[in-house]
Design an enzyme around this catalytic site. Structure first.
Site, PDB file in Angstrom:
ATOM      1  N   THR A   7      37.383  59.944  42.127  1.00  0.00           N
ATOM      2  CA  THR A   7      36.380  60.056  40.794  1.00  0.00           C
ATOM      3  C   THR A   7      36.996  60.879  39.645  1.00  0.00           C
ATOM      4  O   THR A   7      36.754  60.472  38.459  1.00  0.00           O
ATOM      5  CB  THR A   7      35.083  61.305  41.334  1.00  0.00           C
ATOM      6  OG1 THR A   7      35.741  62.258  41.806  1.00  0.00           O
ATOM      7  CG2 THR A   7      34.335  60.379  42.324  1.00  0.00           C
ATOM      8  N   ARG A  22      43.676  41.392  41.270  1.00  0.00           N
ATOM      9  CA  ARG A  22      43.876  40.161  40.289  1.00  0.00           C
ATOM     10  C   ARG A  22      45.130  40.069  39.879  1.00  0.00           C
ATOM     11  O   ARG A  22      45.731  38.991  39.575  1.00  0.00           O
ATOM     12  CB  ARG A  22      42.803  40.136  39.307  1.00  0.00           C
ATOM     13  CG  ARG A  22      41.392  40.277  39.665  1.00  0.00           C
ATOM     14  CD  ARG A  22      41.007  38.977  40.438  1.00  0.00           C
ATOM     15  NE  ARG A  22      39.815  38.986  40.660  1.00  0.00           N
ATOM     16  CZ  ARG A  22      38.954  37.740  41.247  1.00  0.00           C
ATOM     17  NH1 ARG A  22      39.482  36.896  41.700  1.00  0.00           N
ATOM     18  NH2 ARG A  22      37.519  38.196  41.574  1.00  0.00           N
ATOM     19  N   ALA A  55      39.198  53.707  34.590  1.00  0.00           N
ATOM     20  CA  ALA A  55      40.419  53.657  35.282  1.00  0.00           C
ATOM     21  C   ALA A  55      40.497  53.230  36.745  1.00  0.00           C
ATOM     22  O   ALA A  55      41.111  52.527  37.402  1.00  0.00           O
ATOM     23  CB  ALA A  55      41.394  54.855  34.863  1.00  0.00           C
ATOM     24  N   ARG A  56      39.448  53.794  37.313  1.00  0.00           N
ATOM     25  CA  ARG A  56      39.333  53.698  38.927  1.00  0.00           C
ATOM     26  C   ARG A  56      38.974  52.207  38.975  1.00  0.00           C
ATOM     27  O   ARG A  56      39.720  51.395  40.124  1.00  0.00           O
ATOM     28  CB  ARG A  56      38.076  54.522  39.445  1.00  0.00           C
ATOM     29  CG  ARG A  56      38.279  54.480  40.947  1.00  0.00           C
ATOM     30  CD  ARG A  56      37.136  55.162  41.641  1.00  0.00           C
ATOM     31  NE  ARG A  56      37.350  55.356  42.788  1.00  0.00           N
ATOM     32  CZ  ARG A  56      36.332  56.179  43.749  1.00  0.00           C
ATOM     33  NH1 ARG A  56      35.309  56.679  43.161  1.00  0.00           N
ATOM     34  NH2 ARG A  56      36.302  56.383  44.921  1.00  0.00           N
ATOM     35  N   GLU A 112      28.996  38.843  26.515  1.00  0.00           N
ATOM     36  CA  GLU A 112      29.826  37.737  26.295  1.00  0.00           C
ATOM     37  C   GLU A 112      29.288  36.667  25.142  1.00  0.00           C
ATOM     38  O   GLU A 112      28.308  36.756  24.850  1.00  0.00           O
ATOM     39  CB  GLU A 112      29.541  36.723  27.974  1.00  0.00           C
ATOM     40  CG  GLU A 112      30.726  35.595  27.521  1.00  0.00           C
ATOM     41  CD  GLU A 112      30.559  34.530  28.740  1.00  0.00           C
ATOM     42  OE1 GLU A 112      29.544  34.853  29.669  1.00  0.00           O
ATOM     43  OE2 GLU A 112      31.311  33.561  29.081  1.00  0.00           O
ATOM     44  N   ASN A 125      41.170  48.723  40.821  1.00  0.00           N
ATOM     45  CA  ASN A 125      40.640  48.086  41.775  1.00  0.00           C
ATOM     46  C   ASN A 125      40.899  46.614  41.123  1.00  0.00           C
ATOM     47  O   ASN A 125      41.335  45.692  42.018  1.00  0.00           O
ATOM     48  CB  ASN A 125      39.144  48.176  41.834  1.00  0.00           C
ATOM     49  CG  ASN A 125      38.534  47.177  42.987  1.00  0.00           C
ATOM     50  OD1 ASN A 125      39.153  47.231  44.235  1.00  0.00           O
ATOM     51  ND2 ASN A 125      37.562  46.673  42.704  1.00  0.00           N
ATOM     52  N   ARG A 153      24.250  29.768  23.676  1.00  0.00           N
ATOM     53  CA  ARG A 153      22.850  29.584  23.242  1.00  0.00           C
ATOM     54  C   ARG A 153      22.645  29.721  21.847  1.00  0.00           C
ATOM     55  O   ARG A 153      21.986  29.039  20.997  1.00  0.00           O
ATOM     56  CB  ARG A 153      21.868  30.700  23.923  1.00  0.00           C
ATOM     57  CG  ARG A 153      21.511  30.289  25.221  1.00  0.00           C
ATOM     58  CD  ARG A 153      20.340  31.213  25.643  1.00  0.00           C
ATOM     59  NE  ARG A 153      19.230  30.577  25.306  1.00  0.00           N
ATOM     60  CZ  ARG A 153      18.114  31.260  25.221  1.00  0.00           C
ATOM     61  NH1 ARG A 153      17.884  32.649  25.993  1.00  0.00           N
ATOM     62  NH2 ARG A 153      16.813  30.790  24.968  1.00  0.00           N
TER      63      ARG A 153
HETATM   64  C1  FAD Z   1      41.900  36.378  45.866  1.00  0.00           C
HETATM   65  C2  FAD Z   1      40.551  36.748  45.874  1.00  0.00           C
HETATM   66  C3  FAD Z   1      39.490  35.724  46.331  1.00  0.00           C
HETATM   67  C4  FAD Z   1      38.332  35.708  46.306  1.00  0.00           C
HETATM   68  N1  FAD Z   1      37.566  34.649  46.903  1.00  0.00           N
HETATM   69  C5  FAD Z   1      36.203  34.656  46.805  1.00  0.00           C
HETATM   70  C6  FAD Z   1      35.023  33.619  47.201  1.00  0.00           C
HETATM   71  O1  FAD Z   1      35.858  32.873  47.741  1.00  0.00           O
HETATM   72  N2  FAD Z   1      34.126  33.818  47.054  1.00  0.00           N
HETATM   73  C7  FAD Z   1      33.462  34.900  46.778  1.00  0.00           C
HETATM   74  O2  FAD Z   1      32.285  34.987  46.393  1.00  0.00           O
HETATM   75  N3  FAD Z   1      34.255  35.688  46.191  1.00  0.00           N
HETATM   76  C8  FAD Z   1      35.478  35.700  46.205  1.00  0.00           C
HETATM   77  N4  FAD Z   1      36.276  36.679  45.439  1.00  0.00           N
HETATM   78  C9  FAD Z   1      35.577  37.891  44.787  1.00  0.00           C
HETATM   79  C10 FAD Z   1      35.468  39.185  45.594  1.00  0.00           C
HETATM   80  O3  FAD Z   1      34.755  39.052  46.882  1.00  0.00           O
HETATM   81  C11 FAD Z   1      34.892  40.256  45.014  1.00  0.00           C
HETATM   82  O4  FAD Z   1      33.590  40.041  44.297  1.00  0.00           O
HETATM   83  C12 FAD Z   1      35.834  40.702  43.445  1.00  0.00           C
HETATM   84  O5  FAD Z   1      37.050  40.603  43.888  1.00  0.00           O
HETATM   85  C13 FAD Z   1      35.301  41.905  42.969  1.00  0.00           C
HETATM   86  O6  FAD Z   1      35.681  42.964  43.923  1.00  0.00           O
HETATM   87  P1  FAD Z   1      34.887  44.352  43.973  1.00  0.00           P
HETATM   88  O7  FAD Z   1      33.971  44.307  44.772  1.00  0.00           O
HETATM   89  O8  FAD Z   1      36.128  45.325  44.784  1.00  0.00           O
HETATM   90  O9  FAD Z   1      35.045  45.014  42.554  1.00  0.00           O
HETATM   91  P2  FAD Z   1      33.925  45.578  41.959  1.00  0.00           P
HETATM   92  O10 FAD Z   1      32.489  44.900  41.883  1.00  0.00           O
HETATM   93  O11 FAD Z   1      34.168  46.092  40.363  1.00  0.00           O
HETATM   94  O12 FAD Z   1      33.469  46.986  42.838  1.00  0.00           O
HETATM   95  C14 FAD Z   1      34.538  48.260  42.700  1.00  0.00           C
HETATM   96  C15 FAD Z   1      34.309  48.780  44.176  1.00  0.00           C
HETATM   97  O13 FAD Z   1      32.978  49.504  44.105  1.00  0.00           O
HETATM   98  C16 FAD Z   1      32.731  49.619  45.268  1.00  0.00           C
HETATM   99  N5  FAD Z   1      31.079  48.734  45.258  1.00  0.00           N
HETATM  100  C17 FAD Z   1      30.914  48.077  44.308  1.00  0.00           C
HETATM  101  N6  FAD Z   1      29.693  47.308  44.525  1.00  0.00           N
HETATM  102  C18 FAD Z   1      29.422  47.821  45.729  1.00  0.00           C
HETATM  103  C19 FAD Z   1      28.193  47.613  46.706  1.00  0.00           C
HETATM  104  N7  FAD Z   1      27.281  46.793  46.206  1.00  0.00           N
HETATM  105  N8  FAD Z   1      28.206  48.187  47.707  1.00  0.00           N
HETATM  106  C20 FAD Z   1      29.108  48.790  48.122  1.00  0.00           C
HETATM  107  N9  FAD Z   1      30.294  49.408  47.301  1.00  0.00           N
HETATM  108  C21 FAD Z   1      30.327  48.644  46.175  1.00  0.00           C
HETATM  109  C22 FAD Z   1      33.674  48.911  46.146  1.00  0.00           C
HETATM  110  O14 FAD Z   1      34.400  49.817  46.799  1.00  0.00           O
HETATM  111  C23 FAD Z   1      34.488  47.996  45.267  1.00  0.00           C
HETATM  112  O15 FAD Z   1      35.836  47.855  45.651  1.00  0.00           O
HETATM  113  C24 FAD Z   1      37.603  36.839  45.517  1.00  0.00           C
HETATM  114  C25 FAD Z   1      38.433  37.732  44.910  1.00  0.00           C
HETATM  115  C26 FAD Z   1      39.994  37.628  45.233  1.00  0.00           C
HETATM  116  C27 FAD Z   1      40.880  38.833  44.407  1.00  0.00           C
END
Ligand code: FAD
Length: 235
Positions: free
Chosen positions: A66, A196, A186-187, A97, A191, A101
């Site tokens: 945090t 990425r 930053a956190r 974005e 991630n 439209r």
């Molecule tokens: C190499 C690669 C391949 C991928 N391939 C696919 C694919 O084939 N199909 C696909 O659909 N997606 C794919 N993704 C997307 C991936 O599943 C994630 O949606 C994306 O990387 C965002 O990551 P995140 O959820 O950690 O990030 P954020 O959404 O920014 O979340 C950050 C962190 O917050 C917490 N958090 C956020 N929301 C929640 C929640 N609802 N519940 C609990 N904790 C939460 C988690 O700790 C999470 O790590 C891919 C991603 C990568 C890097």
């Protein structure tokens, strides 16, 4: 006024053939991490000291995440739509974005450099990407250009005929460039960068993540060093 900028704006990092990452504004420092953590003890500092670097390393290692949330970065990004789709999956952060439209679509499309045209080898989850022959690379680039040209010409014709932009945009390929603002702490940024700017990420978004990481390292050098030392795992 069109948001899309023909030239790469000042202080932006150019990415791919028409893209960039620009740090629009940042409220970010290593000291903010230290003060956020030390408020637990009712203490605050005006300047970083040696011991504070150890505190940041401790927070990173033990995943006390945090205190890293009190830093904010606002980026202005121009990237192909398929990169933006991957980017927008990162829910912790805010996006606005460019809208096809309300504004005329861009005529800028991503054509990979010849050395970025690759073939996919192996199984799902364990792909590797190998270069292709010069001929195939050039053919790929030519075919992409031809599709883009035709798609954009169709878009323009439909708009000229009076079709709403929101519908005419359906012909636009995901290689078209879009622009957005992304505000992230930053956190969540760590991630994003961990996932990425990684060899398993798609090459195109990886180039953008490298640019994001460069701005992060500039603004929060101690935090960035601790992140790297910790195996690039976000706290
Ligand atoms: C190499 C690669 C391949 C991928 N391939 C696919 C694919 O084939 N199909 C696909 O659909 N997606 C794919 N993704 C997307 C991936 O599943 C994630 O949606 C994306 O990387 C965002 O990551 P995140 O959820 O950690 O990030 P954020 O959404 O920014 O979340 C950050 C962190 O917050 C917490 N958090 C956020 N929301 C929640 C929640 N609802 N519940 C609990 N904790 C939460 C988690 O700790 C999470 O790590 C891919 C991603 C990568 C890097």
């Amino acid at each position: 006024m069109r948001l899309s900028l023909d030239a790469i704006p000042e202080h932006a990092i150019a990415v791919l053939d028409h893209g960039f990452v620009r740090l629009d504004e940042a409220m970010a420092s290593d000291l903010a991490v230290v003060n956020s953590a030390r408020v637990s003890f009712g203490r605050r500092k005006e300047e970083m000291e040696q011991a504070d670097e150890g505190l940041i390393r401790f927070l990173m290692r033990d995943r006390h995440g945090t205190p890293f949330e009190h830093n904010a970065f606002r980026f202005h990004v121009r990237c192909p739509i398929f990169v933006a789709r991957e980017w927008f999956r990162h829910r912790i952060g805010s996006f606005n974005e460019f809208s096809m439209r309300y504004a005329r679509a861009t005529d800028e499309f991503y054509v990979p450099a010849a050395e970025d045209v690759r073939t996919q080898v192996g199984k799902p989850g364990a792909y590797s990407f190998e270069p292709v022959s010069e001929e195939l690379a050039e053919q790929t680039r030519d075919e992409l250009r031809a599709v883009y040209e035709q798609a954009f010409a169709t878009y323009e014709r439909l708009v000229e005929l009076g079709v709403a932009r929101e519908l005419a945009r359906a012909v636009m390929p995901v290689g078209a460039y879009t622009e957005f603002y992304w505000t992230v702490n930053a956190r969540a940024l760590m991630n994003f960068v961990a996932l990425r700017n990684h060899e398993t990420a798609q090459r195109e978004i990886r180039r953008y993540a490298e640019a994001v990481e460069a701005f992060f390292a500039e603004k929060m050098p101690v935090t960035h060093t601790a992140f790297v030392a910790n195996g690039r795992v976000a706290p």
